[in-house]
Each structure stands twice: as structure tokens, then as C-alpha cells.
Motif scaffolding. Structure first.
Motif, PDB file in Angstrom:
ATOM      1  N   HIS A  74       8.996  -1.583  43.649  1.00 45.00           N
ATOM      2  CA  HIS A  74       8.479  -2.272  42.468  1.00 45.00           C
ATOM      3  C   HIS A  74       9.524  -3.313  42.076  1.00 45.00           C
ATOM      4  O   HIS A  74      10.330  -3.730  42.932  1.00 45.00           O
ATOM      5  CB  HIS A  74       8.283  -1.199  41.371  1.00 45.00           C
ATOM      6  CG  HIS A  74       7.501  -1.628  40.179  1.00 45.00           C
ATOM      7  ND1 HIS A  74       6.187  -2.010  40.227  1.00 45.00           N
ATOM      8  CD2 HIS A  74       7.852  -1.707  38.862  1.00 45.00           C
ATOM      9  CE1 HIS A  74       5.768  -2.303  39.002  1.00 45.00           C
ATOM     10  NE2 HIS A  74       6.763  -2.143  38.156  1.00 45.00           N
ATOM     11  N   ASP A 121       6.586  -1.264  29.366  1.00 43.83           N
ATOM     12  CA  ASP A 121       5.613  -0.169  29.321  1.00 43.83           C
ATOM     13  C   ASP A 121       6.205   1.134  29.891  1.00 43.83           C
ATOM     14  O   ASP A 121       5.479   2.107  30.102  1.00 43.83           O
ATOM     15  CB  ASP A 121       4.312  -0.548  30.042  1.00 43.83           C
ATOM     16  CG  ASP A 121       4.503  -0.975  31.480  1.00 43.83           C
ATOM     17  OD1 ASP A 121       5.481  -1.694  31.779  1.00 43.83           O
ATOM     18  OD2 ASP A 121       3.675  -0.584  32.335  1.00 43.83           O
ATOM     19  N   HIS A 122       7.530   1.118  30.111  1.00 42.35           N
ATOM     20  CA  HIS A 122       8.232   2.329  30.605  1.00 42.35           C
ATOM     21  C   HIS A 122       9.472   2.618  29.749  1.00 42.35           C
ATOM     22  O   HIS A 122       9.642   3.722  29.257  1.00 42.35           O
ATOM     23  CB  HIS A 122       8.593   2.164  32.086  1.00 42.35           C
ATOM     24  CG  HIS A 122       7.348   2.015  32.895  1.00 42.35           C
ATOM     25  ND1 HIS A 122       6.746   3.070  33.519  1.00 42.35           N
ATOM     26  CD2 HIS A 122       6.530   0.940  33.086  1.00 42.35           C
ATOM     27  CE1 HIS A 122       5.608   2.649  34.083  1.00 42.35           C
ATOM     28  NE2 HIS A 122       5.471   1.364  33.822  1.00 42.35           N
ATOM     29  N   HIS A 134      10.753  -2.309  32.688  1.00 43.18           N
ATOM     30  CA  HIS A 134       9.559  -2.922  32.102  1.00 43.18           C
ATOM     31  C   HIS A 134       9.188  -2.212  30.801  1.00 43.18           C
ATOM     32  O   HIS A 134       9.357  -0.999  30.676  1.00 43.18           O
ATOM     33  CB  HIS A 134       8.391  -2.880  33.103  1.00 43.18           C
ATOM     34  CG  HIS A 134       8.638  -3.746  34.305  1.00 43.18           C
ATOM     35  ND1 HIS A 134       8.021  -3.544  35.517  1.00 43.18           N
ATOM     36  CD2 HIS A 134       9.465  -4.813  34.468  1.00 43.18           C
ATOM     37  CE1 HIS A 134       8.442  -4.460  36.378  1.00 43.18           C
ATOM     38  NE2 HIS A 134       9.322  -5.237  35.767  1.00 43.18           N
ATOM     39  N   HIS A 176      12.272   2.455  34.987  1.00 44.03           N
ATOM     40  CA  HIS A 176      12.659   1.057  35.173  1.00 44.03           C
ATOM     41  C   HIS A 176      12.559   0.313  33.849  1.00 44.03           C
ATOM     42  O   HIS A 176      12.172   0.888  32.839  1.00 44.03           O
ATOM     43  CB  HIS A 176      11.862   0.384  36.297  1.00 44.03           C
ATOM     44  CG  HIS A 176      10.388   0.264  36.059  1.00 44.03           C
ATOM     45  ND1 HIS A 176       9.549   1.346  35.956  1.00 44.03           N
ATOM     46  CD2 HIS A 176       9.589  -0.829  35.932  1.00 44.03           C
ATOM     47  CE1 HIS A 176       8.301   0.923  35.762  1.00 44.03           C
ATOM     48  NE2 HIS A 176       8.300  -0.392  35.736  1.00 44.03           N
ATOM     49  N   ASP A 180       6.647   3.400  38.595  1.00 42.00           N
ATOM     50  CA  ASP A 180       5.744   2.347  39.088  1.00 42.00           C
ATOM     51  C   ASP A 180       6.133   2.093  40.532  1.00 42.00           C
ATOM     52  O   ASP A 180       7.285   1.746  40.814  1.00 42.00           O
ATOM     53  CB  ASP A 180       5.956   1.042  38.297  1.00 42.00           C
ATOM     54  CG  ASP A 180       5.130   0.971  37.039  1.00 42.00           C
ATOM     55  OD1 ASP A 180       4.473   1.967  36.691  1.00 42.00           O
ATOM     56  OD2 ASP A 180       5.153  -0.101  36.381  1.00 42.00           O
TER      57      ASP A 180
HETATM   58 NI    NI Z   1       6.643  -1.819  35.994  1.00 40.85          NI
END
Ligand code: NI
Ligand code: MN
Length: 228
Positions: free
Chosen positions: A109, A52-53, A50, A48, A142
Motif C-alpha cells: 500500500h 482513515d486509519h 492515512h 499506516h 490496507d
Molecule cells: Ni490507506
């Protein structure tokens, strides 16, 4: 098959000179300060949008010409950043590859992409079921716990489940234990915990609880690998 953990949700599967990288959040991971963040991969799978991904996807894919597999909206975003080796897919889609297949599955998510000051639509968040030279890996991305994990467990004979356990933004360890009952994997590797205090988790207890269920749990240190 070798499985390497780079911290947070970043994993590399490697076998027969094929390298498949999940969610390469490396440079900005506070637990990776001073470590080598240049990971060469043939494939990068992005769950996804975000940061941190999505992480270092643009930089790594441009440097190593990695093929990036992600949902349609993220693929469009990556194209706008100059990437050309892209395979957009969507939930339920299966991509046949030289090592087996990559299937995109649901995750519960959200997904958006922060691009300088604007927030862009990242499409739906996703997980992946990957058949990698005969091993089946479920990378949950996530996600909160959801009942269709039972469907994923019924449809696939999962060898390794990579599950978020840090809570707050995803499942915590007690939800992950329940998820394991639905997924019925042979091996569980926890992810998405302890990167920041807000997602701290007691993974030692989680490992004990997995053991009580007769499931092998392996908690990898950053940059640690195991052969499975
Ligand atoms: Ni996330
Ligand atoms: Mn995350």
C-alpha cells in the motif's frame, strides 16, 4: 476473546481486562454519526498514516494513556503531537507483551500523514499478527494481495483474519478469497468496505464463498461484537 467492530478497519480485541484497538477511525467515519467514539484501549495499533486509519489515535491515546504501536515514522509524528506512551517498531519486529505478542508484517500500500497543509512521510504501511491470550489474529491493514501472505499463513496458525475487501484502495472480495487460500485462517472478518461508495462490496456473496471453502466468515455490523 471479544472482537468488536467500529466500522471501516477499526476493531477492538478484549479479554481479561486488556483492550487492544486497531486503526481507530471513529469521529470522521460517516457511518458512525451519533455513535459513541470514546473507546478506551490499553493498546492502539496503527497500520499506516492515512487518516482513515490513524484516525482518532492522538485524542484517544492522550485521554486514556493508551500505548501506541506503529512504525517508526508514525511514532515520531505521534511524539510531535505530545504522545509519550509509544512503541516504535518496524516490519518483521516482534513485541512481547503481557497477553502474547504483536508482530508487524508487510502490507502492499502507501503511507503518508496529512498534517494540516503538509504531507509527512509515514514510513511503510504495515499489517499485524497478534497473539492475544492464545488466539492468533492477522490484521492485514490496507493492502493489495501479495504472495507473501502464504508465508504469513505458513508461519502462523491464524485463528482470525481481518481482511480489507472494498477494492479500489485495497484488495476486493475476489482477491480476498484468494488471500484466504494462502492465509488459511479459521475465521474471516471483512473490513474496509461500504464506508464510502468507492469501496462498496458485496459482502453477502463473499460470506457465501467463504462458506463454500469451509471457512467461517462473520460480517459484523458497526458496534457489533462477537465472542470467539
Ligand atoms: Ni490507506
Ligand atoms: Mn484506508
Amino acid at each position: 476473546m471479544k472482537v468488536t467492530f467500529f466500522g471501516h478497519s477499526a476493531f477492538l480485541l478484549s479479554q481479561n481486562n486488556v483492550r487492544l484497538l486497531f486503526d481507530p477511525f471513529l469521529k470522521e467515519n460517516p457511518l458512525r454519526a451519533g455513535l459513541n467514539n470514546d473507546v478506551k484501549a490499553d493498546y492502539i495499533l496503527v497500520s499506516h498514516g492515512h487518516k482513515d486509519h490513524l484516525g482518532d489515535t492522538v485524542e484517544l491515546a492522550l485521554r486514556h494513556n493508551s500505548k501506541v504501536i506503529s512504525i517508526f515514522e508514525i511514532s515520531n509524528y505521534l511524539a510531535s503531537k505530545g504522545l509519550t506512551n509509544l512503541v516504535p517498531v518496524n516490519i518483521g519486529g516482534k513485541l512481547k507483551t503481557d497477553f502474547g505478542y504483536i508482530k508487524m508484517v508487510m502490507a502492499v500500500h502507501s503511507s503518508s500523514i496529512l498534517d494540516r497543509e503538509s504531507t509527512l512521510n509515514g514510513g511503510f504501511p504495515a499489517g499485524f499478527v497478534v497473539n492475544f491470550f492464545g488466539n492468533t489474529i492477522y490484521f492485514a491493514g490496507d493492502t493489495g494481495i501479495f504472495g507473501d501472505m502464504k508465508l504469513i499463513g505458513d508461519l502462523y496458525s491464524i485463528d482470525i483474519a481481518l481482511l480489507p475487501v472494498g477494492g479500489h484502495f485495497t484488495m476486493d472480495t475476489s482477491d480476498a478469497l484468494y488471500a484466504v487460500d494462502m492465509l488459511r485462517p479459521k475465521f474471516v472478518i471483512p473490513m474496509h468496505f461500504n464506508t464510502w461508495p468507492v469501496i462498496s462490496a458485496d459482502v453477502n456473496t463473499f460470506m457465501e464463498e467463504l462458506k463454500n471453502k469451509g471457512i467461517k466468515g462473520v460480517c459484523l455490523d458497526i458496534d457489533e461484537s462477537i465472542e470467539i
